[in-house]
Design a protein around this motif. Structure first.
Motif, short mmCIF file in Angstrom:
data_model
loop_
_atom_site.label_atom_id
_atom_site.label_comp_id
_atom_site.label_asym_id
_atom_site.label_seq_id
_atom_site.Cartn_x
_atom_site.Cartn_y
_atom_site.Cartn_z
N ASN A 148 0.81 -1.22 0.00
CA ASN A 148 0.00 0.00 0.00
C ASN A 148 0.84 1.26 0.00
O ASN A 148 0.42 2.31 -0.53
N GLN A 149 2.05 1.21 0.57
CA GLN A 149 2.89 2.42 0.58
C GLN A 149 3.28 2.80 -0.84
O GLN A 149 3.34 4.00 -1.18
N ASN A 204 0.06 4.04 -2.55
CA ASN A 204 -0.25 5.37 -2.02
C ASN A 204 0.51 6.44 -2.80
O ASN A 204 -0.04 7.48 -3.18
N SER A 249 -1.27 9.22 -5.17
CA SER A 249 -1.27 10.59 -4.66
C SER A 249 -0.13 11.45 -5.17
O SER A 249 -0.22 12.69 -5.17
N HIS A 304 -0.62 4.40 11.24
CA HIS A 304 -0.86 3.79 9.93
C HIS A 304 -1.16 4.89 8.92
O HIS A 304 -1.91 5.82 9.21
N ASN A 329 -3.02 4.87 6.29
CA ASN A 329 -4.35 4.84 5.67
C ASN A 329 -5.49 4.66 6.66
O ASN A 329 -6.66 4.71 6.25
N ASN A 346 -13.45 7.17 8.13
CA ASN A 346 -12.02 6.94 8.27
C ASN A 346 -11.17 8.03 7.63
O ASN A 346 -10.17 8.47 8.21
N ALA A 347 -11.56 8.47 6.44
CA ALA A 347 -10.77 9.51 5.77
C ALA A 347 -10.70 10.77 6.62
O ALA A 347 -9.65 11.45 6.67
N VAL A 375 -8.28 10.10 9.56
CA VAL A 375 -6.89 10.22 9.12
C VAL A 375 -6.51 11.70 9.01
O VAL A 375 -5.42 12.10 9.44
#
Length: 398
Positions: A227-228, A231, A235, A246, A248, A293-294, A297
């Motif tokens: 995921n890194q 990501n 982005s 984390h 995300n 969640n967004a 974060v």
């Protein structure tokens, strides 16, 4: 072969693996195959053996108290036979070729081209055994500008980006890039290698055609950025070190208790609402800055201090019991000894004990996590003493 035969000896019964590798990535792959029933013959330097036999302390001991093999060697060589051969000698190279003639798989982790001068490269061995699956494990692969370079786990963790996202963030105490506490690139490489070997064996059994497998630590490290990496692709922002947070998810990190810390791992909005209910603040789970969640974060700098205040009034055991009642994933931060004291670890039999006649105590290793319902993993051989199976070489003289 009957089902009981397969169950007794594992799903890879009848597969012979010639293991020319040493240290960790290659031996990890071959141990995985051995656990599933393959016959693995480990070729080692006479009188010296695999480098990791000497990577200590700690060391095992003989019955008379003398130093024996290092613990490091034991972790990755279970289930194998050991023979001593000097591949740099014509006789040793010839013996390896004879072993390869009847093998299904060869695994090696020498520098690119390093085995060609001994006639032990893929081209040479596949000429005498066309069905051979030959797996080469290197730092950077068989081609490219860095193919000639040696590769070690630590440097690949650095070069492959893992250390850039591991450790405390800049500006914090102890902030610096940090390696993982075990050689994860080697371990992941071993697992990718064993997967590739099984795929190539399937093809060889179907077609009669072997092939060369090219596995590189650098490629593996890039792959497990997971995921890194995506990501960044999505982005355009380069991920950075975030300590235990984390990138995300939030909250997904350690939280303080009155007598230590526990991990709370909230994976969705419903779990967050359950967390706030467990902590006696149900309205927090509905707040516009935290409900999604967004948003959590984006506002973690506000949310986390609030949660810290709510968790620190509880003991670790109290808080974990409370969260489990509400279905919130959580757990302690265990030391290594505490891992194997967990009731779940004991129920699952995560410690394997095997006796070796030349050692003063049984060898303990961690059980394979592979659980097969019809053909279970078996532990029939301890990590071998150097040259324990040299008798195998007598059959090659005929």
């Amino acid at each position: 072969m009957t089902q009981s035969d397969v169950s007794a000896f594992g799903p890879l019964r009848g597969v012979r693996v010639l293991d020319l590798s040493r240290v960790l990535a290659g031996p990890w792959a071959t141990q995985t195959l051995a656990d599933m029933g393959a016959e693995v013959i480990k070729v080692e330097r006479p009188g010296v053996g695999d480098d990791t036999r000497h990577w200590g302390p700690p060391f095992t001991t003989t019955p008379d108290g003398e130093r024996a093999d290092a613990a490091y060697f034991m972790c990755t060589n279970r289930g194998k036979r050991s023979v001593e051969l000097d591949m740099a000698s014509p006789e040793g190279a010839d013996a390896i070729r004879k072993l390869a003639r009847d093998a299904d798989v060869v695994v090696e982790n020498f520098k690119v081209g390093g085995l060609k001068k001994y006639g032990l490269d893929y081209a040479s061995l596949s000429a005498i055994n066309p069905k051979l699956v030959y797996c080469s494990i290197t730092g950077f692969g068989q081609d490219g500008p860095d193919a000639h370079r040696a590769g070690y786990d630590y440097m690949i963790q650095a070069m492959g980006g893992l250390m850039s996202v591991t450790g405390q963030p800049d500006g914090s105490d102890g902030a610096e890039p940090m390696k993982v506490g075990v050689a994860v690139v080697d371990l992941f490489t071993g697992l990718y290698a064993s997967n590739a070997i099984l795929a190539a064996l399937w093809h060889a059994r179907a077609s009669g055609e072997g092939q060369h497998i090219d596995i590189a630590l650098f490629d593996v490290q890039a792959a497990v950025l997971a995921n890194q990496a995506t990501n960044y692709f999505v982005s355009g922002k380069v991920p950075t070190r975030m300590g235990n947070a984390h990138p995300n998810l939030a909250p997904y990190q350690p939280f303080p208790c009155s007598d230590g810390m526990i991990i709370i791992a909230v994976g969705n909005d419903g779990q967050f609402r359950k967390l706030t209910e467990a902590l006696g603040q149900p309205t927090l789970g509905l707040h516009e800055r935290f409900a999604k969640n967004a948003d959590r974060v984006a506002h973690r700098d506000v949310l986390i201090p609030i949660l810290n205040t709510l968790t620190q009034v509880h003991s670790m055991s109290e808080l974990m019991a409370l969260l489990e009642q509400h279905g919130v994933p959580c757990g302690p931060i265990n030391r290594i000894d505490q891992v194997f004291e967990e009731a779940q670890a004991q129920h699952r039999g995560l410690v394997v004990e095997q006796a070796r006649a030349d050692l003063s105590a049984p060898i303990k290793t961690v059980a394979s996590p592979i659980r097969l319902s019809k053909t279970p993993v078996r532990y029939d051989r301890p990590p071998p003493a150097l040259g324990a199976d040299n008798d195998l070489l007598k059959s090659l003289e005929n």
